[in-house]
Design an enzyme around this catalytic site. Structure first.
Site, PDB file in Angstrom:
ATOM      1  N   SER A 141       0.842  -1.203   0.000  1.00 16.87           N
ATOM      2  CA  SER A 141       0.000   0.000   0.000  1.00 16.87           C
ATOM      3  C   SER A 141       0.871   1.245   0.000  1.00 16.87           C
ATOM      4  O   SER A 141       2.013   1.210   0.486  1.00 16.87           O
ATOM      5  CB  SER A 141      -0.876   0.018   1.257  1.00 16.87           C
ATOM      6  OG  SER A 141      -1.621   1.219   1.334  1.00 16.87           O
ATOM      7  N   TYR A 154      -2.213   0.190  10.929  1.00 22.89           N
ATOM      8  CA  TYR A 154      -2.463  -0.375   9.593  1.00 22.89           C
ATOM      9  C   TYR A 154      -1.263  -0.085   8.682  1.00 22.89           C
ATOM     10  O   TYR A 154      -0.756  -0.978   7.993  1.00 22.89           O
ATOM     11  CB  TYR A 154      -3.744   0.198   8.976  1.00 22.89           C
ATOM     12  CG  TYR A 154      -3.887  -0.188   7.519  1.00 22.89           C
ATOM     13  CD1 TYR A 154      -4.229  -1.489   7.146  1.00 22.89           C
ATOM     14  CD2 TYR A 154      -3.622   0.735   6.501  1.00 22.89           C
ATOM     15  CE1 TYR A 154      -4.315  -1.859   5.807  1.00 22.89           C
ATOM     16  CE2 TYR A 154      -3.699   0.369   5.163  1.00 22.89           C
ATOM     17  CZ  TYR A 154      -4.057  -0.927   4.819  1.00 22.89           C
ATOM     18  OH  TYR A 154      -4.120  -1.291   3.494  1.00 22.89           O
TER      19      TYR A 154
HETATM   20  N1  LIG Z   1      -8.985  -0.593  -0.794  1.00 26.25           N
HETATM   21  C1  LIG Z   1      -7.936   0.193  -0.638  1.00 26.25           C
HETATM   22  O1  LIG Z   1      -8.045   1.422  -0.646  1.00 26.25           O
HETATM   23  C2  LIG Z   1      -6.567  -0.388  -0.472  1.00 26.25           C
HETATM   24  C3  LIG Z   1      -5.456   0.435  -0.677  1.00 26.25           C
HETATM   25  C4  LIG Z   1      -4.184  -0.099  -0.528  1.00 26.25           C
HETATM   26  C5  LIG Z   1      -4.042  -1.441  -0.203  1.00 26.25           C
HETATM   27  N2  LIG Z   1      -5.142  -2.225  -0.003  1.00 26.25           N
HETATM   28  C6  LIG Z   1      -4.944  -3.632   0.346  1.00 26.25           C
HETATM   29  O2  LIG Z   1      -5.618  -4.423  -0.616  1.00 26.25           O
HETATM   30  C7  LIG Z   1      -5.880  -5.709  -0.070  1.00 26.25           C
HETATM   31  C8  LIG Z   1      -7.283  -6.142  -0.426  1.00 26.25           C
HETATM   32  O3  LIG Z   1      -8.207  -5.280   0.186  1.00 26.25           O
HETATM   33  P1  LIG Z   1      -9.522  -4.770  -0.548  1.00 26.25           P
HETATM   34  O4  LIG Z   1      -9.377  -3.327  -0.739  1.00 26.25           O
HETATM   35  O5  LIG Z   1      -9.857  -5.619  -1.703  1.00 26.25           O
HETATM   36  O6  LIG Z   1     -10.582  -4.961   0.650  1.00 26.25           O
HETATM   37  P2  LIG Z   1     -11.848  -5.893   0.859  1.00 26.25           P
HETATM   38  O7  LIG Z   1     -12.799  -5.743  -0.308  1.00 26.25           O
HETATM   39  O8  LIG Z   1     -12.344  -5.586   2.218  1.00 26.25           O
HETATM   40  O9  LIG Z   1     -11.239  -7.366   0.807  1.00 26.25           O
HETATM   41  C9  LIG Z   1     -10.577  -7.939   1.908  1.00 26.25           C
HETATM   42  C10 LIG Z   1     -10.601  -9.457   1.739  1.00 26.25           C
HETATM   43  O10 LIG Z   1      -9.884 -10.047   2.824  1.00 26.25           O
HETATM   44  C11 LIG Z   1     -10.675 -11.112   3.358  1.00 26.25           C
HETATM   45  N3  LIG Z   1     -10.332 -11.309   4.764  1.00 26.25           N
HETATM   46  C12 LIG Z   1     -10.359 -10.415   5.790  1.00 26.25           C
HETATM   47  N4  LIG Z   1      -9.955 -10.988   6.936  1.00 26.25           N
HETATM   48  C13 LIG Z   1      -9.639 -12.280   6.636  1.00 26.25           C
HETATM   49  C14 LIG Z   1      -9.162 -13.381   7.383  1.00 26.25           C
HETATM   50  N5  LIG Z   1      -8.915 -13.292   8.696  1.00 26.25           N
HETATM   51  N6  LIG Z   1      -8.951 -14.550   6.740  1.00 26.25           N
HETATM   52  C15 LIG Z   1      -9.192 -14.678   5.429  1.00 26.25           C
HETATM   53  N7  LIG Z   1      -9.656 -13.668   4.658  1.00 26.25           N
HETATM   54  C16 LIG Z   1      -9.887 -12.487   5.264  1.00 26.25           C
HETATM   55  C17 LIG Z   1     -12.107 -10.699   3.126  1.00 26.25           C
HETATM   56  O11 LIG Z   1     -12.964 -11.816   3.030  1.00 26.25           O
HETATM   57  P3  LIG Z   1     -13.791 -12.534   4.197  1.00 26.25           P
HETATM   58  O12 LIG Z   1     -14.423 -11.442   5.008  1.00 26.25           O
HETATM   59  O13 LIG Z   1     -14.756 -13.373   3.428  1.00 26.25           O
HETATM   60  O14 LIG Z   1     -12.797 -13.350   4.953  1.00 26.25           O
HETATM   61  C18 LIG Z   1     -11.987 -10.052   1.751  1.00 26.25           C
HETATM   62  O15 LIG Z   1     -12.053 -11.053   0.746  1.00 26.25           O
HETATM   63  C19 LIG Z   1      -5.602  -5.566   1.438  1.00 26.25           C
HETATM   64  O16 LIG Z   1      -4.348  -6.137   1.734  1.00 26.25           O
HETATM   65  C20 LIG Z   1      -5.552  -4.057   1.656  1.00 26.25           C
HETATM   66  O17 LIG Z   1      -4.737  -3.723   2.755  1.00 26.25           O
HETATM   67  C21 LIG Z   1      -6.396  -1.732  -0.148  1.00 26.25           C
END
Ligand SMILES: NC(=O)c1ccc[n+]([C@@H]2O[C@H](COP(=O)([O-])OP(=O)(O)OC[C@H]3O[C@@H](n4cnc5c(N)ncnc54)[C@H](OP(=O)(O)O)[C@@H]3O)[C@@H](O)[C@H]2O)c1
Length: 243
Positions: A141, A154
């Site tokens: 990130s 975070y």
């Molecule tokens: N969105 C942003 O702005 C942003 C920016 C920079 C980086 N990121 C990074 O991108 C990555 C993906 O995030 P996203 O934005 O796609 O968010 P998201 O839509 O909330 O997806 C998060 C995923 O992680 C899973 N998850 C959460 N806790 C878990 C656990 N204990 N075990 C297994 N699965 C788990 C969730 O599924 P379940 O609830 O079904 O387990 C979901 O599939 C993350 O690493 C985040 O830090 C996001």
């Protein structure tokens, strides 16, 4: 470069970047194992992947905080498909903000999901990736690259992800394993749901990055067969406005 005849495993695949990454990898021809906790989401995604791309899929409900479950996730993927070419460590949560108000429970949730989860999966996958000279892709990130006035814990997990990934890169590069980090800024996903408002709700379409764009960057890194894509920064264009 192609992912034809490859096998990929994506964590956090039940929504957002992970779900779109599963599509992007399947579009390139990979059979895909999808992991997260919500099984019904994963079942629906697997059906979509098979219908849209004609690939094989595996649903592996997994809580990445649980070491045994992560070991089983990798083992079941390799047992089912006979190999592993790509691991995308994508799972991640962000909750809370100011350090002095952060509960120990939320601190542990972020550390266990964003750091421990990546360690368990990487450790289990390396022997199999060595066999295929495959690729490890980590979702970092912007928060793990620059100081910013929001949720230091975070952010620290994402500095950890980058530090871990590049150190692993140093260790396994000579075994033929590619290691990449993809760093997005804000992406319209369900991220933030633990705090009550998702980024999908907070941002209008077109305001920030869409998960499909991040997925394409991940797929580019995952499809390398000789070089390592060391790091990709995928930022919203106005990120430095007023910097
Ligand atoms: N969105 C942003 O702005 C942003 C920016 C920079 C980086 N990121 C990074 O991108 C990555 C993906 O995030 P996203 O934005 O796609 O968010 P998201 O839509 O909330 O997806 C998060 C995923 O992680 C899973 N998850 C959460 N806790 C878990 C656990 N204990 N075990 C297994 N699965 C788990 C969730 O599924 P379940 O609830 O079904 O387990 C979901 O599939 C993350 O690493 C985040 O830090 C996001």
């Amino acid at each position: 470069m192609t992912l034809q005849d490859s096998v990929a495993l994506v964590t956090g695949a039940s929504s957002g970047i992970g779900e779109e990454t599963a599509h992007a990898l399947a579009r390139e021809g990979a059979d895909v194992a999808v992991a997260a906790r919500r099984r019904e989401r994963l079942d629906a995604l697997a059906d979509d992947l098979e219908a849209a791309h004609g690939v094989e899929t595996l649903v592996v409900p997994t809580d990445v905080r649980e070491e045994d479950q992560v070991e089983a996730m990798v083992a079941e993927t390799v047992e089912t498909f006979g190999r592993l070419d790509v691991l995308v460590n994508n799972v991640g949560v962000g909750v809370g903000s100011d350090v002095e108000e952060l509960s120990t429970e939320d601190y542990r949730l972020m550390m266990e999901t964003n750091a421990d989860g990546y360690f368990f999966a990487t450790r289990a996958a390396i022997p199999h990736l060595r066999e295929t000279e495959g690729n490890l892709v980590f979702v970092g990130s912007f928060a793990g690259q620059y100081p910013r006035p929001f949720n230091p814990v975070y952010a620290a997990t994402k500095w950890w992800v980058r530090g871990f990934a590049h150190s692993v890169e140093g260790q396994v590069g000579s075994d033929g394993i590619g290691v990449s980090v993809v760093n997005p800024t804000e992406v319209r996903t369900e991220f933030g749901s633990e705090s009550g408002e998702t980024f999908e709700e907070r941002f209008e379409p077109g305001e920030v990055t869409e998960p499909e764009e991040v997925a394409e960057a991940i797929a580019f890194a995952a499809a390398q067969d000789r070089s390592t894509v060391h790091e990709i920064d995928l930022y919203r264009r106005d990120k430095f406005d007023g910097w």
